[in-house]
Scaffold this active site. Structure first.
Site, PDB file in Angstrom:
ATOM      1  N   LYS A   1       0.808  -1.217   0.000  1.00 22.28           N
ATOM      2  CA  LYS A   1       0.000   0.000   0.000  1.00 22.28           C
ATOM      3  C   LYS A   1       0.840   1.266   0.000  1.00 22.28           C
ATOM      4  O   LYS A   1       0.360   2.334  -0.377  1.00 22.28           O
ATOM      5  CB  LYS A   1      -0.973   0.004   1.195  1.00 22.28           C
ATOM      6  CG  LYS A   1      -2.059  -1.056   1.053  1.00 22.28           C
ATOM      7  CD  LYS A   1      -3.307  -0.763   1.846  1.00 22.28           C
ATOM      8  CE  LYS A   1      -4.408  -1.745   1.455  1.00 22.28           C
ATOM      9  NZ  LYS A   1      -5.643  -1.579   2.163  1.00 22.28           N
TER      10      LYS A   1
ATOM     11  N   LYS B   1      -4.697 -10.416  -5.287  1.00 22.36           N
ATOM     12  CA  LYS B   1      -5.894 -10.848  -4.542  1.00 22.36           C
ATOM     13  C   LYS B   1      -7.093  -9.974  -4.933  1.00 22.36           C
ATOM     14  O   LYS B   1      -6.914  -8.800  -5.300  1.00 22.36           O
ATOM     15  CB  LYS B   1      -5.657 -10.817  -3.034  1.00 22.36           C
ATOM     16  CG  LYS B   1      -5.596  -9.441  -2.419  1.00 22.36           C
ATOM     17  CD  LYS B   1      -5.811  -9.498  -0.898  1.00 22.36           C
ATOM     18  CE  LYS B   1      -6.032  -8.089  -0.374  1.00 22.36           C
ATOM     19  NZ  LYS B   1      -6.678  -7.995   0.900  1.00 22.36           N
TER      20      LYS B   1
ATOM     21  N   LYS C   1     -11.347  -4.701  -2.646  1.00 24.29           N
ATOM     22  CA  LYS C   1     -12.412  -3.692  -2.773  1.00 24.29           C
ATOM     23  C   LYS C   1     -11.936  -2.478  -3.542  1.00 24.29           C
ATOM     24  O   LYS C   1     -12.692  -1.814  -4.215  1.00 24.29           O
ATOM     25  CB  LYS C   1     -12.821  -3.174  -1.389  1.00 24.29           C
ATOM     26  CG  LYS C   1     -13.439  -4.164  -0.470  1.00 24.29           C
ATOM     27  CD  LYS C   1     -13.974  -3.410   0.758  1.00 24.29           C
ATOM     28  CE  LYS C   1     -14.004  -4.303   1.977  1.00 24.29           C
ATOM     29  NZ  LYS C   1     -12.790  -4.235   2.782  1.00 24.29           N
TER      30      LYS C   1
HETATM   31  N1  AQP Z   1      -9.072 -11.818  -1.860  1.00 23.11           N
HETATM   32  C1  AQP Z   1      -9.349 -12.292  -0.646  1.00 23.11           C
HETATM   33  N2  AQP Z   1      -9.466 -13.633  -0.436  1.00 23.11           N
HETATM   34  C2  AQP Z   1      -9.770 -14.125   0.784  1.00 23.11           C
HETATM   35  N3  AQP Z   1      -9.970 -13.338   1.873  1.00 23.11           N
HETATM   36  C3  AQP Z   1      -9.867 -12.007   1.712  1.00 23.11           C
HETATM   37  N4  AQP Z   1     -10.009 -10.970   2.546  1.00 23.11           N
HETATM   38  C4  AQP Z   1      -9.797  -9.803   1.888  1.00 23.11           C
HETATM   39  N5  AQP Z   1      -9.505 -10.050   0.604  1.00 23.11           N
HETATM   40  C5  AQP Z   1      -9.542 -11.413   0.453  1.00 23.11           C
HETATM   41  C6  AQP Z   1     -10.364 -11.098   3.959  1.00 23.11           C
HETATM   42  O1  AQP Z   1     -11.528 -10.327   4.193  1.00 23.11           O
HETATM   43  C7  AQP Z   1     -11.511  -9.857   5.526  1.00 23.11           C
HETATM   44  C8  AQP Z   1     -11.862  -8.413   5.553  1.00 23.11           C
HETATM   45  O2  AQP Z   1     -10.898  -7.672   4.837  1.00 23.11           O
HETATM   46  P1  AQP Z   1     -10.788  -6.114   5.075  1.00 23.11           P
HETATM   47  O3  AQP Z   1     -12.059  -5.472   4.745  1.00 23.11           O
HETATM   48  O4  AQP Z   1     -10.339  -5.868   6.441  1.00 23.11           O
HETATM   49  O5  AQP Z   1      -9.691  -5.553   4.162  1.00 23.11           O
HETATM   50  P2  AQP Z   1      -8.693  -6.079   3.141  1.00 23.11           P
HETATM   51  O6  AQP Z   1      -8.086  -7.346   3.542  1.00 23.11           O
HETATM   52  O7  AQP Z   1      -7.755  -4.996   2.903  1.00 23.11           O
HETATM   53  O8  AQP Z   1      -9.682  -6.326   1.944  1.00 23.11           O
HETATM   54  P3  AQP Z   1      -9.730  -5.647   0.559  1.00 23.11           P
HETATM   55  O9  AQP Z   1     -11.000  -6.074  -0.040  1.00 23.11           O
HETATM   56  O10 AQP Z   1      -8.520  -5.925  -0.218  1.00 23.11           O
HETATM   57  O11 AQP Z   1      -9.866  -4.105   0.879  1.00 23.11           O
HETATM   58  P4  AQP Z   1      -8.989  -2.897   0.412  1.00 23.11           P
HETATM   59  O12 AQP Z   1      -8.986  -2.948  -1.071  1.00 23.11           O
HETATM   60  O13 AQP Z   1      -9.747  -1.724   0.969  1.00 23.11           O
HETATM   61  O14 AQP Z   1      -7.633  -3.066   1.010  1.00 23.11           O
HETATM   62  C9  AQP Z   1     -10.130 -10.157   6.089  1.00 23.11           C
HETATM   63  O15 AQP Z   1     -10.213 -11.286   6.940  1.00 23.11           O
HETATM   64  C10 AQP Z   1      -9.315 -10.500   4.879  1.00 23.11           C
HETATM   65  O16 AQP Z   1      -8.301 -11.437   5.166  1.00 23.11           O
END
Ligand code: AQP
Length: 326
Positions: free
Chosen positions: A111, A192, A195
């Site tokens: 990030k 991965k 969002k």
């Molecule tokens: N691609 C993924 N596969 C499996 N698990 C995932 N998680 C996130 N992406 C995947 C799991 O979802 C939970 C919540 O995640 P989060 O909202 O705390 O943030 P994150 O991991 O940063 O998810 P994003 O979607 O990638 O958000 P952004 O883009 O905002 O950074 C966690 O348990 C995570 O492991």
């Protein structure tokens, strides 16, 4: 009963990765665990957020928690900033962690990469996550694979504090799904599903219309050899589709492929479209009812009170161990 804690950031529409990696476990665990599920809004502000959008997303995630089957009678659902112990413990743990270990975190590197100036919150995010977990004497943390390193750090900090100040924290374990632990982006299976990715067809959000689900899956990146087989290293795109199929249906990849007469990737994709649309239909219906109901705010207020009642004695223990206050 073992205690479970986990959270999701209100940073946008929850996608299949979040659901299959983490949220599905939340629902399964609530029958035989004491579960606490948080909407981690203080994590969301590690990157700039529009305040109006953030408020909206907090309620969206809360409604989605309930729409997928988290039952507020069984589990605590609340918003992180409503319990002040998170920020307080976060600071105390910051004073017991090292910039070296934080700057080695993969998510921080990803990030912050290429940026001239990086917010401090992005570096200390995993310490706040450790505080979230340790604040509730948590035994089990259901998360996706991408959080493995942060769980390890949480354990390291807990053990470090316990060694220095005497038994203060319960040392938690991560819990990871077999099939859904790492769902990859549909347009780039090396990344991965996320969002915040720019391309909306890189992900399926839980509230996507059927036509959007179809479009995103049918244009998913595969490869050119045409053979349907599970081989994440050499065939990451096809393997990702099979993995999603498996996680949504509960069938193993072998069971999915046995007796199939699919002639190519198009057939696999068409069937995955149907499976995904079917799995998400009840969630969308529940969501629309819950999101507009007054019950949502009541659940969150009640959840914050219940969470605070567990957190406050832990904070008292921590303040006593550290000699804080009078
Ligand atoms: N691609 C993924 N596969 C499996 N698990 C995932 N998680 C996130 N992406 C995947 C799991 O979802 C939970 C919540 O995640 P989060 O909202 O705390 O943030 P994150 O991991 O940063 O998810 P994003 O979607 O990638 O958000 P952004 O883009 O905002 O950074 C966690 O348990 C995570 O492991």
């Amino acid at each position: 009963m073992k205690r479970v804690f986990s959270g999701v950031q209100p940073t946008g529409n929850i996608h299949l990765g979040n659901y299959l990696g983490a949220l599905k476990q939340f629902v399964e665990l609530q029958n035989d665990h004491e579960c606490i599920y948080c909407i981690v809004d203080e994590h969301a502000i590690t990157v700039p957020q529009d305040p109006k959008e953030l408020r909206k997303h907090i309620l969206d995630v809360a409604a989605l928690y309930m729409a997928i089957g988290i039952d507020p009678k069984k589990s605590i659902i609340f918003v992180q900033s409503q319990v002040s112990g998170h920020a307080e413990l976060g600071w105390i743990l910051c004073c017991n962690s090292y910039t070296g270990e934080l700057s080695r975190m993969t998510q921080f590197k990803a990030k912050s990469g290429g940026k001239e100036s990086v917010g401090t919150g992005l570096l200390t995010y995993p310490v706040l996550m450790a505080a979230d977990i340790l604040l509730y004497d948590t035994d089990v943390v259901p998360v996706g694979n991408d959080q493995k390193q942060h769980i390890e750090l949480t354990r390291d900090i807990a053990i470090r504090v316990n060694n220095k100040y005497g038994d203060t924290f319960v040392v938690p374990d991560g819990r990871f799904m077999k099939a859904g632990a790492r769902i990859m982006a549909l347009d780039d299976p090396e990344q991965k599903m996320s969002k915040s990715a720019e391309n909306i067809h890189s992900r399926i959000s839980l509230l996507d219309e059927d036509s959007k689900i179809k479009k995103s899956i049918m244009r998913a990146t595969t490869d050119s050899d045409g053979e349907i087989r599970f081989d994440p290293e050499n065939k990451p795109g096809v393997s990702n589709l099979l993995n999603i199929y498996s996680a949504l249906t509960g069938k193993t990849v072998e069971e999915i492929l046995a007796g199939q007469s699919w002639r190519g990737y198009g057939d696999l994709k068409k069937e995955l479209v149907a499976v995904t649309q079917e799995a998400l239909a009840p969630i969308k219906q529940n969501y629309n009812e819950i999101r507009e109901s007054e019950e949502l705010i009541r659940v969150l207020k009640d959840g914050a009170e219940r969470a605070n009642a567990i957190a406050e004695p832990v904070m008292k223990r921590v303040r006593d161990k550290f000699g804080l206050g009078i």
